[in-house]
Design an enzyme around this catalytic site. Structure first.
Site, PDB file in Angstrom:
ATOM      1  N   ASP A  34       0.831  -1.201   0.000  1.00  0.00           N
ATOM      2  CA  ASP A  34       0.000   0.000   0.000  1.00  0.00           C
ATOM      3  C   ASP A  34       0.872   1.260   0.000  1.00  0.00           C
ATOM      4  OD1 ASP A  34      -2.108   1.718   0.190  1.00  0.00           O
ATOM      5  OD2 ASP A  34      -2.939   0.870   2.009  1.00  0.00           O
ATOM      6  N   ASP A  35       0.741   2.074  -1.046  1.00  0.00           N
ATOM      7  CA  ASP A  35       1.454   3.354  -1.172  1.00  0.00           C
ATOM      8  C   ASP A  35       2.961   3.196  -1.394  1.00  0.00           C
ATOM      9  OD1 ASP A  35      -1.011   4.452  -0.658  1.00  0.00           O
ATOM     10  OD2 ASP A  35      -0.434   5.518   1.155  1.00  0.00           O
ATOM     11  N   CYS A  74      -6.273   4.039  -3.532  1.00  0.00           N
ATOM     12  CA  CYS A  74      -6.191   2.594  -3.328  1.00  0.00           C
ATOM     13  C   CYS A  74      -7.387   1.740  -3.735  1.00  0.00           C
ATOM     14  CB  CYS A  74      -5.824   2.306  -1.882  1.00  0.00           C
ATOM     15  SG  CYS A  74      -6.840   3.174  -0.678  1.00  0.00           S
ATOM     16  N   HIS A 141     -10.553  -3.033   2.095  1.00  0.00           N
ATOM     17  CA  HIS A 141     -10.902  -1.671   1.677  1.00  0.00           C
ATOM     18  C   HIS A 141     -11.773  -1.619   0.425  1.00  0.00           C
ATOM     19  CE1 HIS A 141      -9.406   2.781   1.564  1.00  0.00           C
ATOM     20  NE2 HIS A 141     -10.541   2.625   2.225  1.00  0.00           N
ATOM     21  N   ASP A 292      -0.384  -0.418  -4.990  1.00  0.00           N
ATOM     22  CA  ASP A 292      -1.710   0.033  -5.421  1.00  0.00           C
ATOM     23  C   ASP A 292      -1.727   1.458  -5.961  1.00  0.00           C
ATOM     24  OD1 ASP A 292      -1.283   1.293  -2.983  1.00  0.00           O
ATOM     25  OD2 ASP A 292      -3.291   0.904  -2.203  1.00  0.00           O
ATOM     26  N   ASN A 293      -0.676   2.219  -5.734  1.00  0.00           N
ATOM     27  CA  ASN A 293      -0.553   3.579  -6.288  1.00  0.00           C
ATOM     28  C   ASN A 293       0.833   4.096  -5.934  1.00  0.00           C
ATOM     29  OD1 ASN A 293      -2.912   4.099  -3.781  1.00  0.00           O
ATOM     30  ND2 ASN A 293      -0.847   4.904  -3.495  1.00  0.00           N
TER      31      ASN A 293
END
Length: 477
Positions: A34-35, A74, A141, A292-293
């Protein structure tokens, strides 16, 4: 005698076909971090972050230089991975729950749904239907009760997956207590119901993953491992954080605590790889590692890419992607073909020896041909659509197309068009929209046709904001 020979030959063919089918039922481990920024790994060029296990995975597998997340935030990317569809087609185009649109904004945001629809036939469901044990560990999420959790979308096991996008705290008891956007209410939760004092979430989730690998037996498994790290809150074990605090500030790429979080993710990957080796499953396991990003601006630098998470410049959507496929991927190969999150669904089906289902994963393509050969993918363009506002720097509601080296960003507020040649200008410093009008118009036309084809939500003028502007103009006069 001829009948006996014929029977023997037929039996051998059946046995060979069965053996080949079994061999094609690879286990699949999909790490979704994540991130994590494009430059946050040693194999991507970072000299600050220490990621020896992920670097080893890249050396043993294939690394993509031009891989993209389907969204700059996300939840839509996660939906894309599990459905093989663009977020715009799903109407799941923003993080959940992102709150109501600003009544003072110049444009009304596009409509969006607030959970992965049960009508979608997910990657987990497709694999479970052919005999896989399906495991979700970490961040979900994509909705909540009563029918939007991992167990409602094909996962036999769900550990730590809920409606929330972060744990609140990375140390036990992992409590979350957040303000719900645009409301006076708060959400309270615990990522896990138990644990030990001082326990760190990344380590605990890895314990769970390793235990399930050790217990997996002969049945093939799909381990979807979307870590909560390295998303905020930025928290890591003190000893690991101090290691990076000793690095001179001039040589740091990001915050020391973030660097410690990255290293903890690397340790997790290493432990999972070791568990696969110890169980004798590594030669029959496809491993995918991605994000995810782009990286969060308060945590890391995405240079030489422009901007950060939430933005549709390269720093917000270009992400690491590594795939190791025993017997298929060529060790150490680097691929420059542009690929996207949507592609992971059909690629995993191929790894499982399952017939592709293009009616479901209609926006993704199987990456297997790229892993062992120099074949081009059967498409020319990638697309993004974000009809929303967010508070990340350099972010604005926009649609994007990348075709070859060319990338066009059509912003809705402010209404602008930007055109970049990524082959010559990776940092997106020179807008060519005025000097390349034919190219600009061609890409705008293709982008608009795509929006129509997927049913993308359009933004509309906000009459309340217009009335307010008119009143302010009258007052000024």
């Amino acid at each position: 005698m001829n009948r006996i020979v014929l029977l023997f030959v037929s039996l051998m063919i059946v046995m060979a076909t069965s053996s080949r089918a079994d061999a094609e039922h690879h286990n699949i481990v999909l790490f979704l971090i994540d991130d994590l920024g494009w430059m946050d790994l040693g194999c991507q060029g970072s000299t600050y972050y220490k990621t020896p296990h992920i670097d080893e995975l890249a050396a043993e597998g294939v690394r993509f230089t031009d891989a993209y997340a389907a969204c700059a935030v996300c939840s839509p990317t996660r939906a894309s991975i599990l459905t093989g569809k663009y977020p715009a087609r799903l109407l799941l185009t923003d993080w959940l729950p992102s709150g109501r649109w600003d009544p003072n904004a110049r444009l009304i945001e596009g409509r969006k749904i607030r959970g992965l629809p049960v009508e979608e036939f997910t990657l987990a469901e497709a694999l479970r239907d052919v005999g896989y044990q399906t495991i979700h560990i970490g961040k979900w999420h994509l909705g909540s009760e009563p029918f939007c959790l991992p167990e409602h979308h094909g996962f036999d096991i769900n550990i730590a997956g809920n409606a929330h996008g972060a744990p609140g705290q990375y140390f036990f008891p992992y409590q979350g207590n957040w303000s719900i956007p645009t409301t006076p209410h708060r959400a309270k939760w615990n990522v896990l119901p138990d644990g030990q004092a001082g326990e760190y979430l990344t380590d605990r989730l890895t314990d769970e993953a390793v235990g399930l690998i050790e217990q997996s037996g002969e049945k093939p498994f799909f381990l979807y491992f979307p870590h909560y790290g390295v998303h905020s809150p930025l928290q890591a074990p003190e000893k690991l954080t101090k290691k990076y605090e000793r690095v001179p500030k001039a040589k740091r790429q990001g915050k020391p605590v973030y660097a410690a979080m990255v290293e903890s993710i690397d340790d997790s990957v290493g432990r999972v790889l070791n568990a696969l080796r110890a169980s004798g499953k590594d030669d029959n396991t496809v491993i995918i590692f991605t994000s995810d990003n782009g990286g969060f601006y308060k945590a890391t630098s995405n240079a030489p890419l422009r901007a950060n998470k939430g933005s549709y410049y390269e720093g917000g959507i270009r992400v690491p992607l590594i795939i190791k496929w025993p017997g298929v991927s060529h060790a150490g190969r680097v691929i420059h073909e542009a690929v996207i999150s949507n592609d992971l669904y059909p690629t995993c089906l191929s790894a499982a020896g399952v017939e592709l289902n293009p009616n479901q994963h209609m926006d993704g393509v199987n990456l297997k041909p790229l892993l062992s050969a120099t074949e081009d993918l059967p498409r020319e363009s990638l697309f993004w659509h974000f009809p929303h506002y967010n508070k990340h720097p350099s972010s604005h509601p926009s649609s994007v197309i990348r075709k070859g080296d060319w990338k066009l960003i059509e912003s809705f507020d402010p209404a602008t068009v930007e055109l970049y040649n990524l082959g010559q200008d990776l940092g997106e410093t020179t807008n060519l929209a005025q000097s390349e009008p034919a190219r600009r118009n061609e890409l705008l036309q293709e982008l608009d046709a795509w929006r129509v084809a997927v049913g993308a939500e359009r933004m509309k003028p906000n009459p309340d904001a217009a009335s307010k502007d008119n009143r302010e103009d009258t007052t000024a006069r």
